[in-house]
Structure formats: C-alpha cells, structure tokens
Write an enzyme that holds these catalytic residues in place. Structure first.
Site, PDB file in Angstrom:
ATOM      1  N   HIS A  52      -5.506  -1.430  -1.648  1.00 25.49           N
ATOM      2  CA  HIS A  52      -5.276  -2.388  -2.504  1.00 25.49           C
ATOM      3  C   HIS A  52      -4.956  -1.976  -3.817  1.00 25.49           C
ATOM      4  CE1 HIS A  52      -5.981  -6.343  -4.794  1.00 25.49           C
ATOM      5  NE2 HIS A  52      -5.782  -6.844  -3.410  1.00 25.49           N
TER       6      HIS A  52
ATOM      7  N   ASP B  76      -6.685  -8.883   4.536  1.00 26.04           N
ATOM      8  CA  ASP B  76      -5.931  -9.105   5.606  1.00 26.04           C
ATOM      9  C   ASP B  76      -6.280  -8.313   6.858  1.00 26.04           C
ATOM     10  OD1 ASP B  76      -4.119 -10.885   4.274  1.00 26.04           O
ATOM     11  OD2 ASP B  76      -3.281  -9.279   3.457  1.00 26.04           O
TER      12      ASP B  76
HETATM   13  N1  CMC Z   1      -1.911   3.610   4.758  1.00 29.43           N
HETATM   14  C1  CMC Z   1      -1.512   4.811   4.344  1.00 29.43           C
HETATM   15  N2  CMC Z   1      -1.453   5.370   3.383  1.00 29.43           N
HETATM   16  C2  CMC Z   1      -1.565   4.209   2.098  1.00 29.43           C
HETATM   17  C3  CMC Z   1      -1.856   3.092   2.401  1.00 29.43           C
HETATM   18  C4  CMC Z   1      -1.995   2.513   3.817  1.00 29.43           C
HETATM   19  N3  CMC Z   1      -2.157   1.170   4.059  1.00 29.43           N
HETATM   20  N4  CMC Z   1      -2.174   2.366   1.095  1.00 29.43           N
HETATM   21  C5  CMC Z   1      -1.901   3.216   0.235  1.00 29.43           C
HETATM   22  N5  CMC Z   1      -1.538   4.468   0.758  1.00 29.43           N
HETATM   23  C6  CMC Z   1      -1.567   5.864   0.160  1.00 29.43           C
HETATM   24  C7  CMC Z   1      -0.137   6.074  -0.586  1.00 29.43           C
HETATM   25  O1  CMC Z   1       0.905   6.752   0.531  1.00 29.43           O
HETATM   26  C8  CMC Z   1      -0.211   6.699  -1.644  1.00 29.43           C
HETATM   27  O2  CMC Z   1      -0.393   8.150  -1.271  1.00 29.43           O
HETATM   28  P1  CMC Z   1       0.186   9.222  -2.263  1.00 29.43           P
HETATM   29  O3  CMC Z   1      -0.943   9.268  -3.629  1.00 29.43           O
HETATM   30  O4  CMC Z   1      -0.365  10.766  -1.453  1.00 29.43           O
HETATM   31  O5  CMC Z   1       1.362   9.075  -2.629  1.00 29.43           O
HETATM   32  C9  CMC Z   1      -1.854   6.312  -2.055  1.00 29.43           C
HETATM   33  O6  CMC Z   1      -2.318   5.959  -1.034  1.00 29.43           O
HETATM   34  C10 CMC Z   1      -1.485   5.162  -3.405  1.00 29.43           C
HETATM   35  O7  CMC Z   1      -0.695   4.074  -2.754  1.00 29.43           O
HETATM   36  P2  CMC Z   1       0.189   3.203  -3.511  1.00 29.43           P
HETATM   37  O8  CMC Z   1       1.089   2.571  -2.515  1.00 29.43           O
HETATM   38  O9  CMC Z   1       0.855   3.966  -4.883  1.00 29.43           O
HETATM   39  O10 CMC Z   1      -0.855   2.076  -4.139  1.00 29.43           O
HETATM   40  P3  CMC Z   1      -0.147   0.575  -4.644  1.00 29.43           P
HETATM   41  O11 CMC Z   1      -1.638   0.370  -5.392  1.00 29.43           O
HETATM   42  O12 CMC Z   1       1.067   0.709  -5.168  1.00 29.43           O
HETATM   43  O13 CMC Z   1      -0.206  -0.285  -3.292  1.00 29.43           O
HETATM   44  C11 CMC Z   1      -0.782  -1.671  -1.316  1.00 29.43           C
HETATM   45  C12 CMC Z   1      -1.220  -1.165  -2.671  1.00 29.43           C
HETATM   46  C13 CMC Z   1      -1.809  -2.681  -0.978  1.00 29.43           C
HETATM   47  C14 CMC Z   1       0.467  -2.133  -1.648  1.00 29.43           C
HETATM   48  C15 CMC Z   1      -0.784  -0.445  -0.418  1.00 29.43           C
HETATM   49  O14 CMC Z   1      -2.029  -0.042  -0.235  1.00 29.43           O
HETATM   50  C16 CMC Z   1      -0.177  -0.788   0.866  1.00 29.43           C
HETATM   51  O15 CMC Z   1       1.009  -0.741   1.045  1.00 29.43           O
HETATM   52  N6  CMC Z   1      -1.281  -1.367   1.892  1.00 29.43           N
HETATM   53  C17 CMC Z   1      -0.872  -1.736   3.249  1.00 29.43           C
HETATM   54  C18 CMC Z   1      -0.453  -3.403   2.989  1.00 29.43           C
HETATM   55  C19 CMC Z   1      -1.615  -4.217   2.918  1.00 29.43           C
HETATM   56  O16 CMC Z   1      -2.495  -4.204   3.820  1.00 29.43           O
HETATM   57  N7  CMC Z   1      -1.294  -5.156   1.972  1.00 29.43           N
HETATM   58  C20 CMC Z   1      -2.465  -6.394   1.615  1.00 29.43           C
HETATM   59  C21 CMC Z   1      -2.763  -6.141   0.460  1.00 29.43           C
HETATM   60  S1  CMC Z   1      -4.527  -7.155   0.273  1.00 29.43           S
HETATM   61  C22 CMC Z   1      -3.637  -8.823   0.454  1.00 29.43           C
HETATM   62  C23 CMC Z   1      -3.103  -9.097  -1.029  1.00 29.43           C
HETATM   63  O17 CMC Z   1      -3.595  -9.436  -1.875  1.00 29.43           O
HETATM   64  O18 CMC Z   1      -1.875  -9.371  -0.754  1.00 29.43           O
END
Ligand code: CMC
Length: 428
Positions: free
Chosen positions: A307, A364
C-alpha cells in the site's frame, strides 16, 4: 518544532512556513515557492510527498495502521455503525441524530428512480462490457437527466445532487450486474434499509421472492463502511481535481470510478481473486508465486499486498479477514481459495522481501473472497468498492467546494526538445 523551513537555492536562503495538522503532521507550505524563488518548482512523481489539500474527513497513520473517519476509529464504526450513518458522517461532518438520519434516508429514497431512458443506454452496451465501464458511463449520463446538478454554487442543488446520487447509484450498480446476467432491470424496495435494498436489487430473481440473509446484510454493511473513505487516494484525488474545475458531482464521480477501476487501485480486488484462481489451477503452489512476485524480471505482483501509505497491517484487512471467516462459516461455504490466501499471507509475513518493503495484505486481499461467497461475480468486485467509496467521494468533493479550493493544476518540468525549426515533408 520550528514553524518555518529554510530552503537554500542558488546561494540564496528562503523561509517557508510550516503547517501542523490536528494529529501533529507537519507540512512545509510551498504555496509561495515560485514567487520567492522566481520560478523554482518541485517535482514529486506519484505525489508521494505532496499534500494536495487540507481535509477534516479521514485520518490515517500508515506506520501505526490507524484509520479514522471524522475522529471515529474504523474498528468501532465497522462493528457498530450503519453504512448510511457513516455516509452522513463523512459527508456532513457529524453523526446524524435519529431525525436527521431518517430525513436523509427519506430524501435518498425519494431519488431512487432512474430515468427509464437510461435503460436505452445500458441496452447499447455489449454484454461483455466490464461493469466498471458501464457504471462510469451511466454515472456521467446522470448529469444529462439531472441538469441542475451542474449548479455547484448552490448549497441546495448540491444537497439535491448528494441524495440523488446516493439514491440512484445502487440502481445503476444492480443494473450493471443484471445486464451482464441477462436479468430484467428493476427498481428497489423503499421499505428496506439501504444495504438490504442493494442486495435485493442485485439478487432478486424475477420468479422468486427475495429473502434477506442477515449474515450477508451485516457483511456487506461492514465492507461498505470499510471502503467508505481513504483520504487522498487516486480516485478521491481525481474526484477533487475534476470538481475543482467546477464540474458537477456526477461528472466528478464518474471520473473517480474510472480511476478506481485500475488494478493498482480498486481493481485489485478482482485481480486478487483471479490470481488466487490461477494459483489454484496451477496446483496451489504458493511458493512458486511468491518467487515470481520477488523476481524483478517478472511483472507479476502479489495482488492485494502493499500500500502506498500503510507500512504496517492495513486495519481494514484485519477486519475483513475475520469477516471472511464468519461469512464462509455461516454460509457453510468451503472455499479452497481462502486456504490459498491464508497460505500466501503466512509466507509473505515471514519473507524478507515483503518484510523489508513493509508489504502487508491490504483491503482488497480478502474482500473478494466474501463477495464470491455472497454470489457476486468477480467483475462486480470493483463496482462494490465504488458503492462503498461513494460517500467518501461525495464528502471530499463537497469539502473541496465549500472550501472554494482553486482549480487543481500541477506544474511539470519540461524535458523535451528545445526550439527547433519546422521542415515541411512536402518541400523536401
Ligand atoms: N508484490 C510484489 N512486490 C511489490 C508489491 C507487490 N504487491 N507491492 C510493492 N512491491 C515492491 C515493489 O516492486 C518495490 O520494490 P523495489 O523497492 O525493490 O523496487 C517496492 O515494493 C515498493 O513498491 P512501489 O510500487 O514503489 O510502491 P507504491 O507505494 O508506489 O505502490 C501499490 C503501492 C499498492 C500500488 C503496490 O504495493 C501494488 O502494486 N500492490 C498490488 C496492487 C494492490 O493490491 N493494490 C491495492 C491497493 S489497496 C486498495 C486501494 O486503496 O486502492
């Protein structure tokens, strides 16, 4: 804590004021930055460090796993409140008295008819259309049928738009699902509570009486409350920024629905279930999928994990996990998908990759399992999220209007070509 920040750039020091929120969150106020620095701006992709507004609606502390609406903890609201009470709280700022809630509900019920011509729009969609696309289009179309909703300077028209969309949205939700299933599009029953009415509109079969199931009513009530607001997430920021151009409520919410649709936001609940199904089909090998999620050359992500703000357990996920167990037990459903989900969670919670990046199950991860047990098709999961988020979008839009916030218009740093002469293909 000092109430100013010092910025030094090009050998010159500039003082910027700081601002402290009611939970002691400190922000540097950069609204004078370009003026005092003669044009210097900031860059913050994804707005990871940028507060776009001040807001009195929702407080969340991602480090501690705290979520509160207007000061009330999400745990208490999910346990004790009614969805419509929470909607009133989010939109108007205080919990309603019994009289206020009754009036609010009566006003919503009086708006629960959708113009019959909307059916013609639905009929024009192919059956294969994703219900989020249908919902977004129909919500936008509501403006055409209710033109006074564009009058965003009148408190009275704003209130009418609020009860109108709360009344009509569940009908659109039910119709988006029933269109896909080839079921007749019908209206609700104004003698029912808001949540009961949603269930009846979705599930009533034309040849049978619909019997309410208290377990499902309570579970849906809880899920809607848990999704009702989450401060400046992607869809809510969209609603506020669209509304900041003085676009009407329905147009702003239609844009929010589109933003919610993506799999990194609300679309994750559908993506989680599809992922769990795929793991089951592939023999249930959770370790294989954990390895894929950690492999940087593989685009696969563990959906329902991580998140932007929570770097600790998402408090909503904790409640939903318990509710999933309750619903499945009460309905006598044994779903192997739940075991796969629990297995993945256990592995992720003890895996260095997930621990280091503070990736925990989010809202989710378990919600789709409940929706599935309720008989809701997987493509409708994000629509259910939208139904829950509606009061949050309305409250945030209304707050933005009442504060007379300026139009949202971020800056950019241009990195394209500098001036170059045009050469016509024709004159070559
Ligand atoms: N699986 C594997 N690796 C992950 C995941 C995941 N679900 N989420 C983040 N990471 C890793 C990412 O690859 C990165 O690694 P590194 O630092 O080595 O490059 C690190 O964790 C930070 O991730 P980020 O994408 O920079 O973090 P963010 O804050 O931009 O993204 C997120 C947050 C929710 C988009 C992301 O965690 C994600 O894609 N999760 C899966 C989709 C999901 O479940 N979304 C629902 C969010 S909750 C409901 C809502 O409010 O919408």
């Amino acid at each position: 804590m000092s109430n100013k920040a010092i910025l030094e750039i090009n050998g010159e020091k500039h003082e910027l004021p700081t601002f402290t929120g009611s939970e002691n969150e400190v922000a540097i106020d950069i609204s004078s930055l370009r003026a005092v620095t003669k044009g210097v701006t900031t860059i913050d992709p994804g707005f990871k460090n940028t507060g776009s507004c001040v807001s009195e609606i929702t407080f969340l502390d991602g480090e501690k796993g705290i979520l509160r609406y207007r000061g009330y903890s999400i745990e208490e609201l999910a346990e004790k409140a009614d969805f419509l009470e929470v909607a009133y709280l989010l939109i108007f700022g205080e919990l309603p008295t019994k009289e206020a809630l009754d009036k609010f509900h009566a006003d919503i019920k009086s708006e629960s008819i959708v113009d019959d011509d909307i059916r013609k729009i639905i009929d024009a969609f192919p059956k294969s259309a994703h219900p989020m696309g249908v919902l977004s289009s129909l919500t936008s179309a509501l403006t055409a049928f209710n033109p006074s909703s564009v009058n965003v300077d009148s408190e009275k028209d704003m209130y009418n738009s609020v009860v109108r969309i709360l009344g009509k949205f569940p009908v659109l939700v039910a119709w988006a699902m029933r269109k896909k299933q080839g079921l007749p599009l019908d209206y609700g029953d104004n003698s029912l509570g808001y949540v009961e009415n949603v269930l009846k509109m979705m599930f009533k079969q034309p040849n049978e009486e619909y019997v309410q199931n208290e377990v499902l009513v309570n579970a849906l009530n809880k899920l809607l409350i848990l999704h009702a607001d989450h401060e400046q997430n992607c869809s809510t920021s969209t609603v506020r920024i669209v509304g900041s151009s003085h676009a009407g409520l329905f147009a702003s919410i239609s844009a929010g629905i589109s933003a919610l649709w993506g799999p990194l936001h609300g679309g994750a609940n559908q993506a989680v279930l599809e992922m769990l199904e795929a793991i089951k089909e592939d023999g249930g090998d959770t370790k294989k999928y954990m390895a894929k999620a950690k492999d940087k050359s593989d685009p696969f992500r563990l959906m329902g994990f991580g998140h932007r703000v929570y770097k600790n357990f998402d408090p909503r996920a904790k409640i939903i996990k318990v509710t999933a167990d309750e619903v499945l037990n009460d309905l006598g459903v044994e779903d192997p998908i739940l075991d796969i989900a629990k297995g993945l969670e256990q592995e992720a919670l003890t895996d260095a990759y997930f621990i280091d990046r503070k990736l925990y199950p989010n809202v989710d991860f378990y919600s789709g399992i409940i929706y599935r047990a309720m008989g809701i098709p997987v493509e409708m999961f994000t629509v259910m999220f939208a139904l829950g988020r509606l009061p949050g979008w309305i409250g945030q839009w209304r707050e933005m209007r009442l504060r007379k916030e300026p139009i949202g218009r971020p800056r950019q740093i241009y990195t394209g070509s500098t001036l170059r002469p045009f050469k016509s293909v024709a004159k070559k």
